[in-house]
Design an enzyme around this catalytic site. Structure first.
Site, PDB file in Angstrom:
ATOM      1  CG  ASP A  38      31.716  49.666  40.529  1.00 54.66           C
ATOM      2  OD1 ASP A  38      32.523  49.161  41.397  1.00 54.66           O
ATOM      3  OD2 ASP A  38      32.019  50.467  39.461  1.00 54.66           O
ATOM      4  CE  LYS A  88      32.212  51.480  35.332  1.00 54.01           C
ATOM      5  NZ  LYS A  88      31.697  50.797  36.237  1.00 54.01           N
ATOM      6  CG  ASP A 120      31.959  53.771  40.889  1.00 53.74           C
ATOM      7  OD1 ASP A 120      32.982  52.799  40.878  1.00 53.74           O
ATOM      8  OD2 ASP A 120      32.180  54.933  41.335  1.00 53.74           O
ATOM      9  CG  ASN A 121      33.258  53.954  37.806  1.00 56.90           C
ATOM     10  OD1 ASN A 121      32.801  52.920  38.009  1.00 56.90           O
ATOM     11  ND2 ASN A 121      34.353  54.491  38.421  1.00 56.90           N
ATOM     12  CD  GLU A 176      37.857  53.410  41.236  1.00 54.82           C
ATOM     13  OE1 GLU A 176      37.194  54.287  41.396  1.00 54.82           O
ATOM     14  OE2 GLU A 176      37.879  52.201  40.458  1.00 54.82           O
TER      15      GLU A 176
HETATM   16  C1  LIG Z   1      26.451  42.656  32.318  1.00 50.32           C
HETATM   17  C2  LIG Z   1      27.410  41.886  33.454  1.00 50.32           C
HETATM   18  N1  LIG Z   1      26.860  41.157  34.277  1.00 50.32           N
HETATM   19  C3  LIG Z   1      27.637  40.825  35.451  1.00 50.32           C
HETATM   20  N2  LIG Z   1      28.815  41.100  35.818  1.00 50.32           N
HETATM   21  C4  LIG Z   1      29.383  42.110  34.640  1.00 50.32           C
HETATM   22  C5  LIG Z   1      28.793  42.508  33.909  1.00 50.32           C
HETATM   23  N3  LIG Z   1      29.553  43.571  32.901  1.00 50.32           N
HETATM   24  C6  LIG Z   1      30.602  43.564  33.997  1.00 50.32           C
HETATM   25  N4  LIG Z   1      30.544  42.550  34.919  1.00 50.32           N
HETATM   26  C7  LIG Z   1      31.616  42.438  35.986  1.00 50.32           C
HETATM   27  O1  LIG Z   1      31.598  43.626  36.550  1.00 50.32           O
HETATM   28  C8  LIG Z   1      32.944  44.102  36.796  1.00 50.32           C
HETATM   29  C9  LIG Z   1      33.173  45.349  35.617  1.00 50.32           C
HETATM   30  C10 LIG Z   1      33.453  46.319  36.228  1.00 50.32           C
HETATM   31  C11 LIG Z   1      33.536  47.658  35.122  1.00 50.32           C
HETATM   32  N5  LIG Z   1      34.250  48.628  35.689  1.00 50.32           N
HETATM   33  C12 LIG Z   1      35.274  49.539  35.247  1.00 50.32           C
HETATM   34  O2  LIG Z   1      35.561  49.282  33.967  1.00 50.32           O
HETATM   35  C13 LIG Z   1      35.840  50.455  36.007  1.00 50.32           C
HETATM   36  C14 LIG Z   1      36.906  51.294  35.283  1.00 50.32           C
HETATM   37  C15 LIG Z   1      37.365  52.248  36.188  1.00 50.32           C
HETATM   38  C16 LIG Z   1      38.666  52.818  35.106  1.00 50.32           C
HETATM   39  C17 LIG Z   1      38.777  54.342  35.325  1.00 50.32           C
HETATM   40  C18 LIG Z   1      39.700  55.009  34.727  1.00 50.32           C
HETATM   41  C19 LIG Z   1      40.685  54.215  34.044  1.00 50.32           C
HETATM   42  F1  LIG Z   1      41.836  54.751  33.592  1.00 50.32           F
HETATM   43  C20 LIG Z   1      40.825  52.814  33.937  1.00 50.32           C
HETATM   44  C21 LIG Z   1      39.632  52.092  34.643  1.00 50.32           C
HETATM   45  C22 LIG Z   1      36.978  52.699  37.243  1.00 50.32           C
HETATM   46  C23 LIG Z   1      36.013  52.115  37.888  1.00 50.32           C
HETATM   47  O3  LIG Z   1      35.657  52.223  39.494  1.00 50.32           O
HETATM   48  C24 LIG Z   1      35.208  51.024  37.245  1.00 50.32           C
HETATM   49  O4  LIG Z   1      34.360  50.283  37.805  1.00 50.32           O
HETATM   50  C25 LIG Z   1      33.951  42.926  36.109  1.00 50.32           C
HETATM   51  O5  LIG Z   1      34.092  42.105  37.396  1.00 50.32           O
HETATM   52  C26 LIG Z   1      32.943  42.323  35.459  1.00 50.32           C
HETATM   53  O6  LIG Z   1      33.308  41.009  35.094  1.00 50.32           O
HETATM   54 MG   LIG Z   2      33.670  51.364  39.415  1.00 51.72          MG
END
Ligand SMILES: Cc1ncnc2c1ncn2[C@@H]1O[C@H](/C=C/CNC(=O)c2cc(-c3ccc(F)cc3)cc(O)c2O)[C@@H](O)[C@H]1O
Ligand SMILES: [Mg+2]
Length: 214
Positions: free
Chosen positions: A141, A144, A169-170, A199
């Site tokens: 999660d 992406k 997820d997603n 969500e």
């Molecule tokens: C390589 C690496 N290493 C370690 N931590 C890492 C990492 N890469 C990212 N992270 C961490 O994880 C989370 C990031 C989550 C990214 N999730 C999403 O982008 C996301 C977006 C939506 C969404 C949907 C429609 C929209 F219009 C806007 C947003 C829904 C979701 O459910 C998502 O998960 C965040 O806490 C980030 O610091």
């Molecule tokens: Mg997600």
């Protein structure tokens, strides 16, 4: 300076949830995200699918990529059998700080090991860091575009065994097209799509469950 959304979410938990009660923390976050501010937690609808897969797998070793505020870490850890732990990786220190407090408030700090760092750096060190051989369950999660490189890394590091379960997820929104193409076409995986919604919205999204065949 203005607080961040994760900080406001944490405040809502500390104000409204029952300390030591994971379900109350989960419900408080879902209520906040539905009625105050949307946040990218897996949420209640997809969360129920996550719950059913965790219960079915009943993992001894579980990994989550992307802790964010700790919502899915609490969801997963509350279902783990005694003596088992969830390892969750988060590279943003501000998000990690909020997640630690939400995890502590839920009373699950002994079942969750939150490690700050990038998945690409930490995955190769997992066996030595945590004394594990293979992973029974992985919840993806995080960013992406990291799903595919990270499962390839898990394969290379021999962290997957015949029957390891990946839940992503997603896969529709925001979407992980390269990951989907890989797990659905690789002879090393058996994949299944669980249709749901993004969500707290009516937009389609879903979870992809993939079994590693060895
Ligand atoms: C390589 C690496 N290493 C370690 N931590 C890492 C990492 N890469 C990212 N992270 C961490 O994880 C989370 C990031 C989550 C990214 N999730 C999403 O982008 C996301 C977006 C939506 C969404 C949907 C429609 C929209 F219009 C806007 C947003 C829904 C979701 O459910 C998502 O998960 C965040 O806490 C980030 O610091
Ligand atoms: Mg997600």
């Amino acid at each position: 300076t203005r607080s961040t959304r994760p900080q406001r979410l944490l405040k809502a938990v500390q104000k409204k949830a029952i300390k030591g009660d994971p379900q109350s923390v989960i419900s408080t976050i879902d209520y906040f995200c539905r009625h105050s501010e949307w946040a990218m937690n897996v949420g209640d609808e997809k969360g129920a699918i996550l719950d059913s897969v965790v219960c079915e797998v009943s993992p001894s070793t579980a990994l989550e990529l992307g802790t964010y505020c700790g919502y899915s870490a609490v969801r997963i850890a509350r279902l783990l059998p005694p003596g088992t732990k969830l390892i969750t990786l988060e590279f943003n220190p501000d998000y990690a700080a909020v997640a630690r407090q939400i995890i502590e408030y839920s009373g699950l700090q002994d079942k969750i090991c939150l490690v700050e760092g990038a998945s690409g750096d930490l995955i190769p060190k997992m066996q030595e860091l945590f004394g594990i051989k293979t992973l029974d369950f992985v919840f993806l999660d995080h960013w992406k575009d990291r799903y595919l490189p990270d499962i390839k890394l898990l394969e290379e590091c021999q962290l997957l065994r015949k029957g390891s379960i990946l839940l992503a997820d997603n896969v529709i929104c925001p979407g992980t097209p390269d990951y989907l193409e890989y797990v659905r076409n690789s002879p090393r995986y058996e994949s299944k799509y669980f249709k749901s919604h993004l969500e707290y919205t009516k937009v389609e999204d879903g979870l992809e469950k993939s079994v590693f065949l060895g």
